[in-house]
Scaffold this active site. Structure first.
Site, PDB file in Angstrom:
ATOM      1  N   LYS A 164       0.852  -1.202   0.000  1.00  0.00           N
ATOM      2  CA  LYS A 164       0.000   0.000   0.000  1.00  0.00           C
ATOM      3  C   LYS A 164       0.884   1.247   0.000  1.00  0.00           C
ATOM      4  CE  LYS A 164      -4.280  -1.888   1.337  1.00  0.00           C
ATOM      5  NZ  LYS A 164      -5.042  -1.997   0.086  1.00  0.00           N
ATOM      6  N   ASP A 193      -0.648  -0.738  -4.380  1.00  0.00           N
ATOM      7  CA  ASP A 193      -2.037  -0.268  -4.280  1.00  0.00           C
ATOM      8  C   ASP A 193      -2.097   1.166  -3.745  1.00  0.00           C
ATOM      9  OD1 ASP A 193      -4.748  -0.005  -4.073  1.00  0.00           O
ATOM     10  OD2 ASP A 193      -5.060  -1.707  -2.721  1.00  0.00           O
ATOM     11  N   GLU A 218      -2.298  -0.929  -8.718  1.00  0.00           N
ATOM     12  CA  GLU A 218      -3.714  -1.108  -8.357  1.00  0.00           C
ATOM     13  C   GLU A 218      -4.336   0.216  -7.936  1.00  0.00           C
ATOM     14  OE1 GLU A 218      -4.388  -4.526  -5.838  1.00  0.00           O
ATOM     15  OE2 GLU A 218      -6.126  -3.587  -4.882  1.00  0.00           O
ATOM     16  N   ASP A 241      -9.663  -1.404  -8.687  1.00  0.00           N
ATOM     17  CA  ASP A 241     -10.282  -2.025  -7.510  1.00  0.00           C
ATOM     18  C   ASP A 241     -11.523  -1.204  -7.147  1.00  0.00           C
ATOM     19  OD1 ASP A 241     -11.035  -2.985  -5.033  1.00  0.00           O
ATOM     20  OD2 ASP A 241      -9.080  -2.897  -4.104  1.00  0.00           O
ATOM     21  N   LYS A 265     -14.269  -7.082  -5.271  1.00  0.00           N
ATOM     22  CA  LYS A 265     -14.847  -7.272  -3.940  1.00  0.00           C
ATOM     23  C   LYS A 265     -16.246  -7.866  -4.115  1.00  0.00           C
ATOM     24  CE  LYS A 265     -11.603  -4.787  -1.674  1.00  0.00           C
ATOM     25  NZ  LYS A 265     -10.559  -4.911  -2.712  1.00  0.00           N
ATOM     26  N   TRP A 320      -8.198 -12.562  -1.041  1.00  0.00           N
ATOM     27  CA  TRP A 320      -7.718 -11.900   0.180  1.00  0.00           C
ATOM     28  C   TRP A 320      -8.773 -12.070   1.264  1.00  0.00           C
ATOM     29  CZ3 TRP A 320      -9.192  -8.126   3.669  1.00  0.00           C
ATOM     30  CH2 TRP A 320      -8.184  -7.685   4.548  1.00  0.00           C
TER      31      TRP A 320
HETATM   32  C1  0XW Z   1      -6.451  -5.561   0.580  1.00  0.00           C
HETATM   33  N1  0XW Z   1      -7.865  -5.320   0.528  1.00  0.00           N
HETATM   34  C2  0XW Z   1      -8.518  -6.381  -0.239  1.00  0.00           C
HETATM   35  C3  0XW Z   1      -8.364  -5.293   1.923  1.00  0.00           C
HETATM   36  C4  0XW Z   1      -8.689  -3.883   2.316  1.00  0.00           C
HETATM   37  O1  0XW Z   1     -10.046  -3.740   2.443  1.00  0.00           O
HETATM   38  C5  0XW Z   1      -8.240  -3.043   1.195  1.00  0.00           C
HETATM   39  C6  0XW Z   1      -8.301  -3.956   0.023  1.00  0.00           C
HETATM   40  C7  0XW Z   1      -7.698  -3.337  -1.185  1.00  0.00           C
HETATM   41  O2  0XW Z   1      -7.098  -4.013  -2.025  1.00  0.00           O
HETATM   42  O3  0XW Z   1      -7.868  -2.135  -1.386  1.00  0.00           O
HETATM   43 MG    MG Z   2      -7.040  -2.468  -3.524  1.00  0.00          MG
END
Ligand code: 0XW
Ligand code: MG
Length: 367
Positions: A164, A193, A218, A241, A265, A320
């Site tokens: 991140k 990300d 990402e 994402d 998601k 994840w």
């Molecule tokens: C890694 N994740 C799947 C979990 C967190 O909610 C953030 C997310 C992402 O990729 O942004």
């Molecule tokens: Mg993400």
């Protein structure tokens, strides 16, 4: 098999080591919403939706529960047989709010799987594997420390890392990418990300300054339009994402050719059933993607893993789950667990996980 009662619970999930830091927000505890659908023939099916705070994407816990309150009374007495008919009935009670409907979709599939004696992966088209990869999400942190954790996680078996970045100066973001690459090299695939946090200019600079590191970029910027302007100006593959707000957004990104892959998601896309459509769209264009959720306990984890098992393994970026950042499990006997960077696909009927009786206390709503 008719719906007799719906219990709604709220579960507080504190973040294990204090804070989960992303460009878009720091979160310390998550408020997960669970639905338990009880049927007239004695089955119980579970669903879950757990936004990662109110600013990660346009979802929030109270919003989920308000949407559930609109939908749930209209489901009482309905037959659990056709998932498509149940989806239509939900749409007739509430427009949009896919992240709340996703919890019902999970519970319907859980019930149908239990009734038919098959795991949810079978209802989603059939598993291609009994074990799916996951990836480790490294929060925004100091470059050296992040690189050390990265090396440890690769040693523990993770085949992919998500680093991140964002919300701080460019120098640190560039340094963390280089240090993680130096620490792990080709032993793990890397996603960087930005969680919507970079300007287009910063994304272009980071791309150039990390030219030799093979990562996928990402959701660097806030909107799909901003990300579209990166096409031809950055050399790293770009994944969407947060911008994949629904099936139409995915279709648009694929047809515009602005995404090289996706972080999906389940709840944001409206549930497992809707996810099968974007899974298949990605298959048509050979696009890699993950099967994640923003957060959640064993119910969401099981949902992600069942779905991931049905996607072509060579394009599967991982399921994840929040396990590394939360304490304990909803289901002590059959928890969804990461072993050597991979997760076994539940083989029992339905989702294959059941929260311990009474563990969420009294329902926050009963329909
Ligand atoms: C890694 N994740 C799947 C979990 C967190 O909610 C953030 C997310 C992402 O990729 O942004
Ligand atoms: Mg993400």
């Amino acid at each position: 098999m008719r719906i007799d009662r719906i219990n709604v619970y709220s579960a507080q999930l504190p973040v294990k080591n204090g804070v989960y830091r992303m460009a878009s927000a720091d979160v310390e505890a998550l408020d997960s919403t669970l639905v338990e659908i009880v049927t007239d023939d004695g089955f119980a099916g579970w669903g879950e939706t757990c936004p990662i705070g109110p600013v990660y994407q346009p979802h929030h816990a109270l919003g989920a529960r308000a949407a559930i309150a609109e939908i749930a009374p209209g489901l009482i007495g309905l037959e659990i047989a056709s998932i498509r008919l149940l989806a239509k009935q939900m749409d007739e009670r509430l427009n949009g709010h896919g992240y709340a409907k996703a919890a019902f979709d999970m519970a319907f599939l859980d019930l149908l799987g239990q009734k038919l004696g098959v795991p949810v992966s079978t209802l989603l088209g059939g598993a291609l594997t009994d074990r799916v990869p996951t990836y480790y999400s490294l929060i925004v942190g100091p470059p050296d420390e992040t690189a050390k954790i990265a090396a440890d996680k690769v040693k523990a078996g993770y085949p992919r890392l998500q680093v991140k970045i964002g919300g701080r100066n460019l120098e640190e973001d560039v340094a963390v990418v280089h240090k993680v690459w130096e620490a792990v090299g080709y032993r793990a695939r890397i996603a960087v990300d930005g969680n919507r946090g970079l300007t287009v200019a910063a994304a272009i600079h980071l791309d150039r300054l990390c030219q030799e590191v093979p990562f996928v970029f990402e959701q660097p910027c806030n909107t799909m339009d901003e990300i579209a302007t990166l096409k031809g100006r950055v050399t790293h593959p770009v994944y969407l994402d947060e911008s994949t707000e629904d099936q139409n957004a995915v279709l648009r990104a694929i047809s515009l050719g602005i995404a090289d892959g996706f972080g999906f998601k389940v709840t944001r896309l409206g549930g497992l059933t809707k996810m099968t459509t974007v899974r298949d769209l990605c298959a048509i264009r050979s696009l890699p993607h993950s099967c994640d959720d923003a957060w959640g306990g064993d119910i969401i984890a099981a949902a992600c893993v069942h779905l991931a098992a049905t996607a072509e393994p060579r394009r599967m970026e991982g399921a994840w789950i929040a396990q590394e950042y939360i304490k304990g499990h909803f289901d002590q006997k059959h928890p969804v667990v990461i072993k050597q960077g991979h997760i076994a696909v539940p083989q029992r009927p339905g989702l294959g996980v059941k929260p311990e009786p009474g563990m969420f206390g009294k329902p926050v709503a009963i329909y």
